[in-house]
Design an enzyme around this catalytic site. Sequence first.
Site, short mmCIF file in Angstrom:
data_model
loop_
_atom_site.label_atom_id
_atom_site.label_comp_id
_atom_site.label_asym_id
_atom_site.label_seq_id
_atom_site.Cartn_x
_atom_site.Cartn_y
_atom_site.Cartn_z
N GLU A 39 0.83 -1.20 0.00
CA GLU A 39 0.00 0.00 0.00
C GLU A 39 0.86 1.25 0.00
OE1 GLU A 39 -1.41 1.80 3.70
OE2 GLU A 39 -1.40 -0.23 4.54
N LYS A 101 -6.00 10.34 0.84
CA LYS A 101 -6.08 9.00 1.41
C LYS A 101 -7.25 8.28 0.74
CE LYS A 101 -6.48 6.50 5.81
NZ LYS A 101 -6.73 6.63 7.26
N VAL A 121 -5.61 -0.12 2.85
CA VAL A 121 -5.69 -1.58 2.76
C VAL A 121 -6.81 -1.98 1.80
CG1 VAL A 121 -6.26 -3.69 4.03
CG2 VAL A 121 -4.67 -2.03 5.02
N ASP A 153 -18.31 3.58 13.43
CA ASP A 153 -17.08 3.77 12.67
C ASP A 153 -16.35 2.44 12.53
OD1 ASP A 153 -14.85 4.69 11.40
OD2 ASP A 153 -14.39 6.27 12.84
N SER A 155 -13.87 0.30 9.74
CA SER A 155 -13.03 0.47 8.56
C SER A 155 -13.56 -0.31 7.36
CB SER A 155 -11.60 0.01 8.88
OG SER A 155 -10.82 0.00 7.69
N ALA A 156 -13.44 0.31 6.20
CA ALA A 156 -13.80 -0.36 4.94
C ALA A 156 -12.90 -1.57 4.68
CB ALA A 156 -13.70 0.62 3.78
N ASP A 157 -11.75 -1.63 5.36
CA ASP A 157 -10.85 -2.77 5.20
C ASP A 157 -11.57 -4.08 5.48
OD1 ASP A 157 -9.01 -0.76 4.88
OD2 ASP A 157 -7.84 -1.22 6.67
N LYS A 174 -4.54 -2.68 14.01
CA LYS A 174 -3.92 -1.54 14.69
C LYS A 174 -4.48 -1.45 16.11
CE LYS A 174 -3.03 1.29 10.58
NZ LYS A 174 -3.68 0.51 9.52
#
Length: 324
Positions: A39, A101, A121, A153, A155-157, A174
């Site tokens: 990435e 981003k 990611v 919230d 993540s789209a990951d 993380k």
Amino acid sequence: MFRHVLRRSFHSLPSASKFVVTPEVREAILNRGPVVALESTIISHGMPYPQNVETARQVEDIVRQQGAVPATIALLDGKVHIGLTDEMLEKLGSIGLKAHKASRRDLPIVMAQRLPGATTVASTMFLARAAGIPLFVTGGIGGVHRGAEQSFDISADLMELGKTPVAVVCAGVKSILDIGKTLEVLETQGVSVTTYGPTNEFPAFYSRDSGFKSPSRVDTASEAASIIAANHELSMNSGMVFAVPIPEESAVDSTAIQDAIATAVNEARAKGITGKEETPYLLKRIVEITKGESLAANIALVKNNAKVGGQIAVELANIRQSLP
């Protein structure tokens, strides 16, 4: 499915004129050789210049030392670049936080407006898949943010992992995130999660143990490659997570890092920082609180992941090349 995906040529890329592939990466994929996608958000948003560029170059070198080809992915001048030249790495690193981003949802906007885009990611997985690259190395994946039961919230990951068959080698989730809830979402999404190495614990990015047991474990690159092959043979159409604990000598004391994270999260909440701006803010603030210790750990774990990812890519290529 597995054979088709891993034998596809660049002539079948969607909007092929918009994909710029370096000769090194192109040759490796056409010959079913070992390729590791990387990435670019880690370059633009993960650490300061010039350390970001130096680390990116070192990570690519580590991948090559394992016998694989690195393919750092980014958007520049209205095109998707699969593999970056040294000059492009320098440009992206010097732009830093001014780069967009770009997650999956942002790709068409960034491309159409010819903005410099650093892939997350999720978007790296999507673009790696389009290019026929089945393996991707990063630092840590995104996940469920703390307090997501109020903010939603997530993540789209995690969504990308549920629908894109690319294996992600990382140091876990993380640790600024809610690891337990993230593992629950990955299970719901049908994502295979495996710890790589002699432990049944799921790692916590800066430290080796999260307090959560990993769903499965492998000890060798060959075992990991076999799982990736099986995923494609079954046409699972979902990604995989291979979580590699940070080297013991580089790990940060878990109590100290959790204290730093708690402080940074509280500050972010007080400032109203949320969404895609939250992770870069937290990482930067944690570096300040730990006086650089977290940054050193971040660099060490990314390099270690690159080593493991390169080795898995080589073993996967052996499987691919054995196919008729």
